[in-house]
Design an enzyme around this catalytic site. Structure first.
Site, PDB file in Angstrom:
ATOM      1  CE1 TYR A 159       0.948 -31.912 -18.028  1.00  0.00           C
ATOM      2  CE2 TYR A 159       1.757 -31.624 -20.419  1.00  0.00           C
ATOM      3  CZ  TYR A 159       1.189 -32.427 -19.299  1.00  0.00           C
ATOM      4  OH  TYR A 159       1.135 -33.927 -19.526  1.00  0.00           O
ATOM      5  CE  LYS A 208       3.159 -34.798 -16.813  1.00  0.00           C
ATOM      6  NZ  LYS A 208       2.767 -35.727 -16.022  1.00  0.00           N
ATOM      7  CB  SER A 212       4.420 -35.281 -21.690  1.00  0.00           C
ATOM      8  OG  SER A 212       3.863 -34.605 -23.020  1.00  0.00           O
TER       9      SER A 212
HETATM   10  P1  NAD Z   1      -6.385 -37.452 -16.440  1.00  0.00           P
HETATM   11  O1  NAD Z   1      -6.773 -36.091 -15.891  1.00  0.00           O
HETATM   12  O2  NAD Z   1      -7.631 -38.283 -17.030  1.00  0.00           O
HETATM   13  O3  NAD Z   1      -6.080 -38.485 -14.742  1.00  0.00           O
HETATM   14  C1  NAD Z   1      -5.191 -38.032 -13.744  1.00  0.00           C
HETATM   15  C2  NAD Z   1      -5.784 -38.382 -12.689  1.00  0.00           C
HETATM   16  O4  NAD Z   1      -5.189 -38.024 -11.814  1.00  0.00           O
HETATM   17  C3  NAD Z   1      -7.143 -38.042 -12.692  1.00  0.00           C
HETATM   18  O5  NAD Z   1      -8.232 -39.253 -12.013  1.00  0.00           O
HETATM   19  C4  NAD Z   1      -7.214 -37.110 -11.262  1.00  0.00           C
HETATM   20  O6  NAD Z   1      -8.373 -37.030 -10.447  1.00  0.00           O
HETATM   21  C5  NAD Z   1      -6.011 -37.656 -10.589  1.00  0.00           C
HETATM   22  N1  NAD Z   1      -5.221 -36.483  -9.829  1.00  0.00           N
HETATM   23  C6  NAD Z   1      -5.257 -35.492  -9.972  1.00  0.00           C
HETATM   24  N2  NAD Z   1      -4.549 -34.546  -9.293  1.00  0.00           N
HETATM   25  C7  NAD Z   1      -4.571 -35.401  -8.121  1.00  0.00           C
HETATM   26  C8  NAD Z   1      -4.044 -35.357  -6.800  1.00  0.00           C
HETATM   27  N3  NAD Z   1      -3.625 -34.193  -6.220  1.00  0.00           N
HETATM   28  N4  NAD Z   1      -3.940 -36.664  -5.861  1.00  0.00           N
HETATM   29  C9  NAD Z   1      -4.429 -37.752  -6.462  1.00  0.00           C
HETATM   30  N5  NAD Z   1      -5.122 -37.721  -7.569  1.00  0.00           N
HETATM   31  C10 NAD Z   1      -4.930 -36.679  -8.433  1.00  0.00           C
HETATM   32  O7  NAD Z   1      -5.218 -37.641 -17.380  1.00  0.00           O
HETATM   33  P2  NAD Z   1      -4.693 -38.630 -18.144  1.00  0.00           P
HETATM   34  O8  NAD Z   1      -4.768 -38.236 -19.527  1.00  0.00           O
HETATM   35  O9  NAD Z   1      -5.028 -39.962 -17.537  1.00  0.00           O
HETATM   36  O10 NAD Z   1      -3.221 -38.406 -17.706  1.00  0.00           O
HETATM   37  C11 NAD Z   1      -2.435 -39.130 -16.952  1.00  0.00           C
HETATM   38  C12 NAD Z   1      -1.015 -38.670 -16.614  1.00  0.00           C
HETATM   39  O11 NAD Z   1      -0.208 -38.855 -18.095  1.00  0.00           O
HETATM   40  C13 NAD Z   1      -0.930 -37.262 -16.397  1.00  0.00           C
HETATM   41  O12 NAD Z   1       0.154 -37.000 -15.412  1.00  0.00           O
HETATM   42  C14 NAD Z   1      -0.534 -36.482 -17.638  1.00  0.00           C
HETATM   43  O13 NAD Z   1       0.192 -35.576 -17.322  1.00  0.00           O
HETATM   44  C15 NAD Z   1       0.043 -37.623 -18.339  1.00  0.00           C
HETATM   45  N6  NAD Z   1       0.191 -37.340 -19.954  1.00  0.00           N
HETATM   46  C16 NAD Z   1      -1.028 -37.320 -20.521  1.00  0.00           C
HETATM   47  C17 NAD Z   1      -1.227 -37.075 -21.949  1.00  0.00           C
HETATM   48  C18 NAD Z   1      -2.617 -37.287 -22.584  1.00  0.00           C
HETATM   49  O14 NAD Z   1      -2.536 -36.762 -23.524  1.00  0.00           O
HETATM   50  N7  NAD Z   1      -3.695 -37.419 -21.845  1.00  0.00           N
HETATM   51  C19 NAD Z   1      -0.028 -36.983 -22.499  1.00  0.00           C
HETATM   52  C20 NAD Z   1       1.037 -36.994 -21.985  1.00  0.00           C
HETATM   53  C21 NAD Z   1       1.276 -37.148 -20.607  1.00  0.00           C
HETATM   54  N1  UFG Z   2      -6.238 -29.201 -32.915  1.00  0.00           N
HETATM   55  C1  UFG Z   2      -7.336 -28.684 -33.831  1.00  0.00           C
HETATM   56  N2  UFG Z   2      -8.476 -28.582 -33.418  1.00  0.00           N
HETATM   57  C2  UFG Z   2      -8.827 -28.473 -32.019  1.00  0.00           C
HETATM   58  C3  UFG Z   2      -8.053 -29.452 -31.268  1.00  0.00           C
HETATM   59  C4  UFG Z   2      -6.618 -29.725 -31.882  1.00  0.00           C
HETATM   60  O1  UFG Z   2      -6.969 -28.689 -34.924  1.00  0.00           O
HETATM   61  O2  UFG Z   2      -9.995 -28.484 -31.523  1.00  0.00           O
HETATM   62  C5  UFG Z   2      -5.073 -29.714 -33.617  1.00  0.00           C
HETATM   63  C6  UFG Z   2      -3.876 -29.082 -32.830  1.00  0.00           C
HETATM   64  O3  UFG Z   2      -3.830 -27.819 -33.524  1.00  0.00           O
HETATM   65  C7  UFG Z   2      -2.717 -30.097 -33.132  1.00  0.00           C
HETATM   66  C8  UFG Z   2      -3.607 -31.294 -33.051  1.00  0.00           C
HETATM   67  O4  UFG Z   2      -4.845 -31.227 -33.371  1.00  0.00           O
HETATM   68  O5  UFG Z   2      -2.185 -29.725 -34.473  1.00  0.00           O
HETATM   69  C9  UFG Z   2      -3.356 -32.036 -31.834  1.00  0.00           C
HETATM   70  O6  UFG Z   2      -3.902 -31.403 -30.748  1.00  0.00           O
HETATM   71  P1  UFG Z   2      -4.226 -31.830 -29.181  1.00  0.00           P
HETATM   72  O7  UFG Z   2      -4.535 -30.785 -28.395  1.00  0.00           O
HETATM   73  O8  UFG Z   2      -4.969 -33.139 -29.451  1.00  0.00           O
HETATM   74  O9  UFG Z   2      -2.753 -32.417 -28.977  1.00  0.00           O
HETATM   75  P2  UFG Z   2      -1.234 -31.645 -28.688  1.00  0.00           P
HETATM   76  O10 UFG Z   2      -0.428 -32.512 -29.411  1.00  0.00           O
HETATM   77  O11 UFG Z   2      -1.464 -30.125 -28.770  1.00  0.00           O
HETATM   78  O12 UFG Z   2      -0.953 -31.964 -27.267  1.00  0.00           O
HETATM   79  C10 UFG Z   2      -0.978 -33.184 -26.351  1.00  0.00           C
HETATM   80  C11 UFG Z   2      -1.465 -33.054 -24.971  1.00  0.00           C
HETATM   81  C12 UFG Z   2      -0.212 -32.370 -24.324  1.00  0.00           C
HETATM   82  C13 UFG Z   2       1.022 -33.169 -24.504  1.00  0.00           C
HETATM   83  C14 UFG Z   2       1.133 -33.396 -25.868  1.00  0.00           C
HETATM   84  C15 UFG Z   2       2.244 -34.360 -26.162  1.00  0.00           C
HETATM   85  O13 UFG Z   2      -2.450 -31.910 -24.702  1.00  0.00           O
HETATM   86  O14 UFG Z   2      -0.441 -32.051 -22.829  1.00  0.00           O
HETATM   87  O15 UFG Z   2      -0.041 -33.853 -26.609  1.00  0.00           O
HETATM   88  O16 UFG Z   2       1.993 -35.630 -25.492  1.00  0.00           O
HETATM   89  F1  UFG Z   2       2.020 -32.691 -24.047  1.00  0.00           F
END
Ligand code: NAD
Ligand code: UFG
Length: 333
Positions: free
Chosen positions: A148, A152, A124
Site C-alpha cells: 500500500y 503511494k 499518505s
Molecule cells: P474509501 O475506501 O472510503 O474511499 C475510496 C473510494 O474509492 C471508495 O468509494 C471506493 O469504492 C473507490 N474505489 C476504489 N477502487 C476504485 C476503482 N478501481 N475505481 C473507482 N473507484 C474506486 O477510502 P478513504 O478513506 O476515503 O481514502 C481515500 C483516499 O485517501 C485513498 O486513496 C486512501 O489511500 C487515501 N488515504 C486515506 C487515509 C485514511 O486513513 N482514510 C489516510 C491516508 C490516505
Molecule cells: N490501534 C490500537 N487498537 C486498534 C487499532 C489501532 O491500539 O484496534 C492503535 C495503533 O497501534 C496505532 C493507533 O491506534 O498506534 C492508530 O492506528 P490506526 O490503525 O488507526 O492508524 P495508523 O496510523 O496505523 O494508519 C493510518 C492508516 C494508514 C495510513 C496512516 C497514515 O490506516 O493507511 O494512518 O496516514 F497510512
C-alpha cells in the site's frame, strides 16, 4: 469550477464533496463502489440539497474517464479512488498496484487526452516510513514497508515525472495524517466493511456496545504513556484542505507534496479518554502486543500547508469524537 472526484463516494471523498458544494463548485463523483455504498448519494442529497452527479465506473477504464472529463467540462480532478488497507495489500499486492498505480496511470492518460492538467492526489503520511525525526516535514526521507505504502510512493514519483516532463501540469500530493470524525449531520462518516482496522471506528463500536473490548496494540513505546501517538485530523478539516489545494493550483504549476495534519500528536489512551467524554460511555480495553509494522509516533509539521494553501486544521479532539459518536448512532454498521 467543475471538479471530478474519483472515489468520491468514499469516506474522505464524500466529505470533500460537501465542502466543495458549499463553496459553490459543481461536483461529479466517479466511483465503482468497491468500498462504499450507494446510500451515500441520498445522504449527500439531504446535506447539500441537490442530487449528486455520480458515474459508476472503474478508474482503470480510461475511455470512460476521458468521456466524463469532456462531457462534464471538468476543470480539475481530485483522485481519491484506491484501496487502502495495509494488511490486505500484503496479501493482494497485484490488486493494490492495479487499482492504485494502474488506476492513476489511467487517469493521467485520460487527462492528457482531454488537455486537463490540474490534479490533487490523496497521498499518505505512510510515505515517510518510520519517522527519523518529529514533527515530520515534507523534506523527510520517504520509504515504504508494504505494498500500500509503496503504491503511494510510486504514484507520487510518477506524478513528479509528469510535472518534470510538461510544465502544464499542476499537481498537489496531499499527505494525509490520520483522518477521523464525520460530518456534523451524522449522515456520512467512516463505514468500514467488516471488522475495523483503524482505531477510531473500533473505539466507536466498543462505545456503542457493538464490539466488546478494544485491544490497545502496545504500551511499551517510548511515548508519554507508552501507547502509539498519531496526528488525528477531522475529516471536514481535511476536506477543506482540498478546497485550499484546488485554489492554490489555480496559480501554481509543478508538483507539490503537502502535509495535511494538525501538528499535534495524541496517544491511543488520549483517544479513548476523549471518546469516553464525548459519548458518556465506557470504552473497556486490554493491552495487547504491538501490531506488526506499527511505529511509535507520527505527527506533522504543518507550516507548508499554512504557507502555500493558507489552510490549517481548526477542529479539536472533542469535535472529532463527538461527530464520530453522532455518526455511529445514526448508522447500522
Ligand atoms: P474509501 O475506501 O472510503 O474511499 C475510496 C473510494 O474509492 C471508495 O468509494 C471506493 O469504492 C473507490 N474505489 C476504489 N477502487 C476504485 C476503482 N478501481 N475505481 C473507482 N473507484 C474506486 O477510502 P478513504 O478513506 O476515503 O481514502 C481515500 C483516499 O485517501 C485513498 O486513496 C486512501 O489511500 C487515501 N488515504 C486515506 C487515509 C485514511 O486513513 N482514510 C489516510 C491516508 C490516505
Ligand atoms: N490501534 C490500537 N487498537 C486498534 C487499532 C489501532 O491500539 O484496534 C492503535 C495503533 O497501534 C496505532 C493507533 O491506534 O498506534 C492508530 O492506528 P490506526 O490503525 O488507526 O492508524 P495508523 O496510523 O496505523 O494508519 C493510518 C492508516 C494508514 C495510513 C496512516 C497514515 O490506516 O493507511 O494512518 O496516514 F497510512
Amino acid at each position: 469550477m467543475n471538479i471530478l472526484l474519483t472515489g468520491g463516494a468514499g469516506y474522505i471523498g464524500s466529505h470533500t464533496a460537501v465542502a466543495l458544494a458549499s463553496a459553490g463548485h459543481a461536483v461529479v463523483l466517479y466511483d465503482n463502489f468497491v468500498n462504499s455504498s450507494r446510500s451515500v448519494l441520498a445522504a449527500l442529497q439531504t446535506i447539500t440539497g441537490a442530487q449528486p452527479v455520480c458515474i459508476e465506473a472503474d478508474v482503470r477504464d480510461t475511455a470512460r474517464l476521458a468521456e466524463v472529463l469532456g462531457s462534464h467540462s471538468i476543470d480539475a480532478v481530485i483522485h481519491f479512488a484506491g484501496l487502502k488497507a495495509v494488511g490486505e495489500s500484503i496479501e493482494k499486492p497485484v490488486e493494490y498496484y492495479s487499482t492504485n498505480v494502474q488506476g492513476t496511470i489511467s487517469l493521467l492518460q485520460a487527462m492528457q487526452a482531454t488537455g486537463l492538467h490540474s490534479l490533487v492526489f490523496s497521498s499518505s503520511a505512510t510515505v515517510y516510513g518510520d519517522p527519523q525525526y518529529l514533527p515530520i516535514d515534507e523534506a523527510h526521507p520517504t520509504s515504504a514497508t508494504n505494498p500500500y505504502g509503496r503504491s503511494k510512493l510510486h504514484i507520487e514519483e510518477i506524478l513528479a515525472d509528469c510535472a518534470r516532463s510538461d510544465a502544464s501540469w499542476r499537481i498537489a500530493c496531499l499527505r494525509y495524517f490520520n483522518p477521523v470524525g464525520a460530518h456534523a449531520s451524522g449522515l456520512i462518516g467512516e463505514n468500514p466493511n467488516g471488522m475495523p482496522n483503524n482505531l477510531m471506528p473500533f473505539v466507536a463500536r466498543v462505545a456503542a456496545g457493538r464490539l466488546p473490548r478494544l485491544r490497545v496494540f502496545g504500551n511499551d513505546y517510548s511515548t508519554p504513556d507508552g501507547t502509539g501517538v498519531r496526528d488525528y485530523i477531522h475529516v471536514m478539516d481535511l476536506a477543506e484542505g482540498h478546497l485550499a489545494a484546488l485554489d492554490f493550483l489555480t496559480h501554481a504549476s509543478g508538483w507539490h507534496a503537502i502535509n495535511l495534519g494538525t501538528g499535534q500528536g495524541h496517544s491511543v489512551l488520549d483517544m479513548v479518554r476523549s471518546f469516553e467524554a464525548a459519548s458518556g460511555k465506557t470504552v473497556p480495553f486490554d493491552f495487547a502486543p504491538r501490531r506488526p509494522g506499527d511505529i511509535a509516533a507520527c505527527y506533522a509539521r504543518v507550516d507548508k500547508a499554512s504557507d502555500l494553501l493558507h489552510w490549517q486544521a481548526r477542529r479539536d479532539l472533542a469535535t472529532m469524537c463527538q461527530s464520530t459518536w453522532h455518526h455511529i448512532q445514526s448508522s447500522s454498521t
